[in-house]
Design an enzyme around this catalytic site. Structure first.
Site, PDB file in Angstrom:
ATOM      1  N   PRO A 230       7.688   1.139  -5.200  1.00  0.00           N
ATOM      2  CA  PRO A 230       6.283   1.531  -5.225  1.00  0.00           C
ATOM      3  C   PRO A 230       6.048   2.980  -5.649  1.00  0.00           C
ATOM      4  O   PRO A 230       4.907   3.373  -5.841  1.00  0.00           O
ATOM      5  CB  PRO A 230       5.857   1.333  -3.778  1.00  0.00           C
ATOM      6  CG  PRO A 230       7.107   1.512  -2.994  1.00  0.00           C
ATOM      7  CD  PRO A 230       8.211   0.964  -3.836  1.00  0.00           C
ATOM      8  N   ASP A 253       7.188   1.784 -17.598  1.00  0.00           N
ATOM      9  CA  ASP A 253       5.733   1.685 -17.482  1.00  0.00           C
ATOM     10  C   ASP A 253       5.163   3.007 -16.988  1.00  0.00           C
ATOM     11  O   ASP A 253       5.871   3.804 -16.377  1.00  0.00           O
ATOM     12  CB  ASP A 253       5.366   0.594 -16.468  1.00  0.00           C
ATOM     13  CG  ASP A 253       5.523  -0.790 -17.077  1.00  0.00           C
ATOM     14  OD1 ASP A 253       5.657  -0.884 -18.310  1.00  0.00           O
ATOM     15  OD2 ASP A 253       5.522  -1.768 -16.314  1.00  0.00           O
ATOM     16  N   LYS A 275       0.592   1.604 -19.760  1.00  0.00           N
ATOM     17  CA  LYS A 275      -0.813   1.922 -19.961  1.00  0.00           C
ATOM     18  C   LYS A 275      -1.144   3.187 -19.195  1.00  0.00           C
ATOM     19  O   LYS A 275      -1.068   3.219 -17.981  1.00  0.00           O
ATOM     20  CB  LYS A 275      -1.695   0.785 -19.448  1.00  0.00           C
ATOM     21  CG  LYS A 275      -1.405  -0.511 -20.140  1.00  0.00           C
ATOM     22  CD  LYS A 275      -1.865  -1.676 -19.294  1.00  0.00           C
ATOM     23  CE  LYS A 275      -1.126  -2.926 -19.682  1.00  0.00           C
ATOM     24  NZ  LYS A 275      -0.228  -3.421 -18.670  1.00  0.00           N
ATOM     25  N   GLY A 307       7.258  -1.349  -8.616  1.00  0.00           N
ATOM     26  CA  GLY A 307       7.355  -2.386  -7.587  1.00  0.00           C
ATOM     27  C   GLY A 307       8.469  -3.358  -7.883  1.00  0.00           C
ATOM     28  O   GLY A 307       9.592  -2.965  -8.182  1.00  0.00           O
ATOM     29  N   THR A 336       7.973  -4.317  -3.625  1.00  0.00           N
ATOM     30  CA  THR A 336       6.650  -4.488  -4.214  1.00  0.00           C
ATOM     31  C   THR A 336       5.598  -3.686  -3.444  1.00  0.00           C
ATOM     32  O   THR A 336       5.785  -3.354  -2.264  1.00  0.00           O
ATOM     33  CB  THR A 336       6.295  -5.990  -4.257  1.00  0.00           C
ATOM     34  OG1 THR A 336       5.138  -6.155  -5.086  1.00  0.00           O
ATOM     35  CG2 THR A 336       6.015  -6.560  -2.876  1.00  0.00           C
ATOM     36  N   ALA A 337       4.506  -3.362  -4.141  1.00  0.00           N
ATOM     37  CA  ALA A 337       3.484  -2.471  -3.563  1.00  0.00           C
ATOM     38  C   ALA A 337       2.934  -3.001  -2.235  1.00  0.00           C
ATOM     39  O   ALA A 337       2.646  -2.222  -1.326  1.00  0.00           O
ATOM     40  CB  ALA A 337       2.346  -2.272  -4.568  1.00  0.00           C
ATOM     41  N   MET A 388      -4.211  -4.678  -8.287  1.00  0.00           N
ATOM     42  CA  MET A 388      -5.201  -4.346  -9.324  1.00  0.00           C
ATOM     43  C   MET A 388      -6.590  -4.753  -8.861  1.00  0.00           C
ATOM     44  O   MET A 388      -7.394  -5.218  -9.655  1.00  0.00           O
ATOM     45  CB  MET A 388      -4.843  -5.072 -10.642  1.00  0.00           C
ATOM     46  CG  MET A 388      -3.488  -4.661 -11.179  1.00  0.00           C
ATOM     47  SD  MET A 388      -2.940  -5.681 -12.558  1.00  0.00           S
ATOM     48  CE  MET A 388      -2.313  -7.132 -11.724  1.00  0.00           C
TER      49      MET A 388
HETATM   50  N1  SAH Z   1       5.060  -5.046 -10.079  1.00  0.00           N
HETATM   51  C1  SAH Z   1       4.224  -4.212  -9.250  1.00  0.00           C
HETATM   52  C2  SAH Z   1       2.767  -4.494  -9.443  1.00  0.00           C
HETATM   53  C3  SAH Z   1       2.244  -4.110 -10.792  1.00  0.00           C
HETATM   54  S1  SAH Z   1       0.508  -4.383 -10.950  1.00  0.00           S
HETATM   55  C4  SAH Z   1       4.635  -4.391  -7.795  1.00  0.00           C
HETATM   56  O1  SAH Z   1       5.420  -5.284  -7.479  1.00  0.00           O
HETATM   57  O2  SAH Z   1       4.181  -3.604  -6.971  1.00  0.00           O
HETATM   58  C5  SAH Z   1      -0.133  -2.801 -10.575  1.00  0.00           C
HETATM   59  C6  SAH Z   1      -0.835  -2.803  -9.238  1.00  0.00           C
HETATM   60  O3  SAH Z   1       0.115  -2.694  -8.212  1.00  0.00           O
HETATM   61  C7  SAH Z   1      -1.748  -1.648  -9.030  1.00  0.00           C
HETATM   62  O4  SAH Z   1      -3.029  -1.876  -9.606  1.00  0.00           O
HETATM   63  C8  SAH Z   1      -1.842  -1.603  -7.525  1.00  0.00           C
HETATM   64  O5  SAH Z   1      -2.715  -2.592  -7.035  1.00  0.00           O
HETATM   65  C9  SAH Z   1      -0.436  -1.993  -7.134  1.00  0.00           C
HETATM   66  N2  SAH Z   1       0.402  -0.817  -6.858  1.00  0.00           N
HETATM   67  C10 SAH Z   1       1.498  -0.429  -7.527  1.00  0.00           C
HETATM   68  N3  SAH Z   1       2.029   0.674  -6.950  1.00  0.00           N
HETATM   69  C11 SAH Z   1       1.233   0.988  -5.902  1.00  0.00           C
HETATM   70  C12 SAH Z   1       1.250   2.002  -4.917  1.00  0.00           C
HETATM   71  N4  SAH Z   1       2.201   2.960  -4.886  1.00  0.00           N
HETATM   72  N5  SAH Z   1       0.261   2.016  -3.995  1.00  0.00           N
HETATM   73  C13 SAH Z   1      -0.705   1.075  -3.997  1.00  0.00           C
HETATM   74  N6  SAH Z   1      -0.746   0.082  -4.896  1.00  0.00           N
HETATM   75  C14 SAH Z   1       0.206   0.037  -5.840  1.00  0.00           C
END
Ligand code: SAH
Length: 482
Positions: A230, A253, A275, A307, A336-337, A388
């Site tokens: 994260p 990314d 992006k 994540g 993951t987040a 998101m």
């Molecule tokens: N593959 C990633 C998700 C990518 S989509 C995973 O498993 O976490 C991107 C979204 O992930 C962001 O819009 C947000 O909702 C979430 N996200 C990613 N990193 C984050 C963080 N440090 N804190 C809060 N949300 C996060």
């Protein structure tokens, strides 16, 4: 000030001990520690003590060491290639050291650097590979810390891989000296043979090495789809870190923090493809094409995603493209987040008697007319993690309430989960729309909805609702301007 020209007072060497006797004088913990250390080698341990503690006796029995159960005598040292004075008795240790020196055998006396001919290192053992850390007796704690760091960097399969390499040294003559051999070994230790060994497939590793040796073709590339976690550097997995250290190219990314991208091999090429507002962004098709091209060039690529790579990471498309192109790849999971956000909130994602299932969603599929399946799950008690979800917060809240979820359902929101600058907000489903109008959240945001959220720790979080009125007022004001 440290001097650039500092000289080592103890020079590291690797001493042959196979089948040779190593004598340890002593029966307590000090002797046991040395026995354990030397027991990692194929030396024959000779332990001299008439007062062995139970643990040492057990070690002797389990490791086939020779036990001379008698009061110490200089004659016991004869023929040994190394001596350890580890009795814990200062006078005896001194005597042992003097005897050893007279017999011309190098000696180490525990905790007596002045009596030592050599020091024992902190050891990273991947036999036949050994990494010895020495501090000339000045800092055993430092040595252990360094040992731990190095140990984590090296794959457990390094030992068998090095053994396989040793067995192929004769065959390397098939290749011309110089570049070709160097390339072979670099492909061997960084390419398909190493990967097969990592997966525990010894015979595939051997076959891959023979292929490399006979084909003379440039090695085939490999793409690792790696989860960076994260955001916090220390939430990267050890495997992810190792692959980053071995990569030729890191394709990352925008959401992956610079600090993590920097953890890769210093001279790896770094290609941002994510992006980021205002920056050139590659389309998914362009990213797929880039990965295929790098793979065909024989590069070891880490495709670094925030994540977990398989959660809203578009890994499905990249894997399909790589499969179609016949390029080898693997997936390395990440935190993951949703998990990081839950941890930041001490929020139980499953809670006995309250919630026993969990949904990972984006909320973007709520725009249609029919309610997606996950909404039904939410109503029947699942904990919902919305990725998101900021721009659709009102939509998510509205549709869930409309579908029958109570407006009082607890909601937790974390911006920048796992990072030092994280912010936590709590409220109810009715408060959730305020997320969309907040201008103060610039980082990624994770929303968790469900009754289990009530089990979180809200001590360090701000109310989500505090912004509702402000937000509503702002929206109203903007409306009035128009
Ligand atoms: N593959 C990633 C998700 C990518 S989509 C995973 O498993 O976490 C991107 C979204 O992930 C962001 O819009 C947000 O909702 C979430 N996200 C990613 N990193 C984050 C963080 N440090 N804190 C809060 N949300 C996060």
């Amino acid at each position: 000030m440290p001097q650039a020209t500092s000289k080592l007072n103890a020079f590291p060497v690797f001493m042959r001990v196979e089948g040779e006797a190593v004598a340890i004088v002593g029966g307590g913990q000090e002797a046991l520690a040395k026995a354990r250390l030397i027991g990692q080698s194929s030396a024959v341990l000779r332990i001299i003590t008439d007062a062995a503690e139970a643990e040492l006796l057990a070690f002797i029995a389990a490791n086939g060491a020779i036990h001379i159960a008698a009061a110490y005598d200089a004659a016991h040292l004869e023929g040994a290639v190394m001596v350890f004075a580890a009795s814990g008795d200062e006078a005896l240790d001194r005597r042992v050291a003097e005897d050893a020196r007279r017999l011309g055998i190098p000696v180490n006396a525990v905790d007596r650097p002045d009596l030592c001919d050599f020091f024992t290192p902190a050891l990273v053992n991947r036999a036949p590979v050994a990494i010895a850390v020495g501090t000339e007796g000045a800092g055993p704690v430092l040595a252990q810390m360094l040992r731990g760091k190095i140990d984590r960097m090296l794959s457990p399969s390094l030992g068998p891989l090095a053994s396989l390499a040793a067995s192929l040294r004769g065959a390397e003559r098939l290749l011309p000296k110089g570049n070709a051999r160097r390339r072979f070994w670099s492909d061997f230790f960084g390419g398909a043979p190493a990967r097969a060994m990592e997966a525990g497939q010894l015979s595939q590793a051997h076959d891959a090495a023979v292929d490399l040796l006979l084909s003379n073709a440039p090695s085939s590339g490999h793409i690792a789809l790696v989860g960076a976690g994260p955001g916090a550097e220390d939430l990267l997995t050890l495997r992810a870190h190792r692959l980053l250290m071995e990569a030729d190219v890191i394709v990352h990314d925008a959401l992956v923090p610079e600090a993590i991208v920097a953890m890769g091999r210093r001279d790896a090429e770094r290609l941002p493809v994510g992006k980021r507002k205002g920056c050139h962004t590659k389309s998914q098709a362009e990213i797929n094409a880039l990965l295929i091209e790098l793979g065909r060039d024989g590069k070891r690529v880490v495709r670094l995603k925030s994540g977990d790579p398989l959660v809203f990471g578009r890994a499905g498309e990249e894997m399909a493209a790589l499969r179609d192109a016949g390029i080898a790849y693997e997936v390395v999971p990440g935190v993951t987040a949703a998990f990081a956000a839950a941890a930041d909130f001490e929020l139980p994602l499953t809670l006995r008697g309250v919630s026993s299932s969990m949904v990972f969603t984006t909320g973007h599929d709520l725009k249609g007319n029919s309610l997606p399946d996950w909404a039904k799950l939410a109503i029947s008690g699942a904990t919902v993690a919305v990725y998101m979800g900021r721009s659709v917060a009102a939509e998510v809240a509205g549709r869930l309430i409309e579908a029958g979820l109570s407006p009082d359902t607890a909601v937790a929101v974390v911006e920048n989960a796992s990072l030092a600058n994280r912010r936590r907000f709590h409220g109810t489903l009715a408060d959730l729309p305020s997320l969309e109008v907040r201008a103060d959240l610039a980082g990624p945001v994770m929303t968790i909805i469900g009754d289990a959220v009530a089990g979180a720790n809200f001590e360090r979080s701000e109310p989500l609702a505090a912004h509702r009125h402000e937000g509503a007022a702002q929206t109203a004001a903007e409306g009035a301007k128009r």
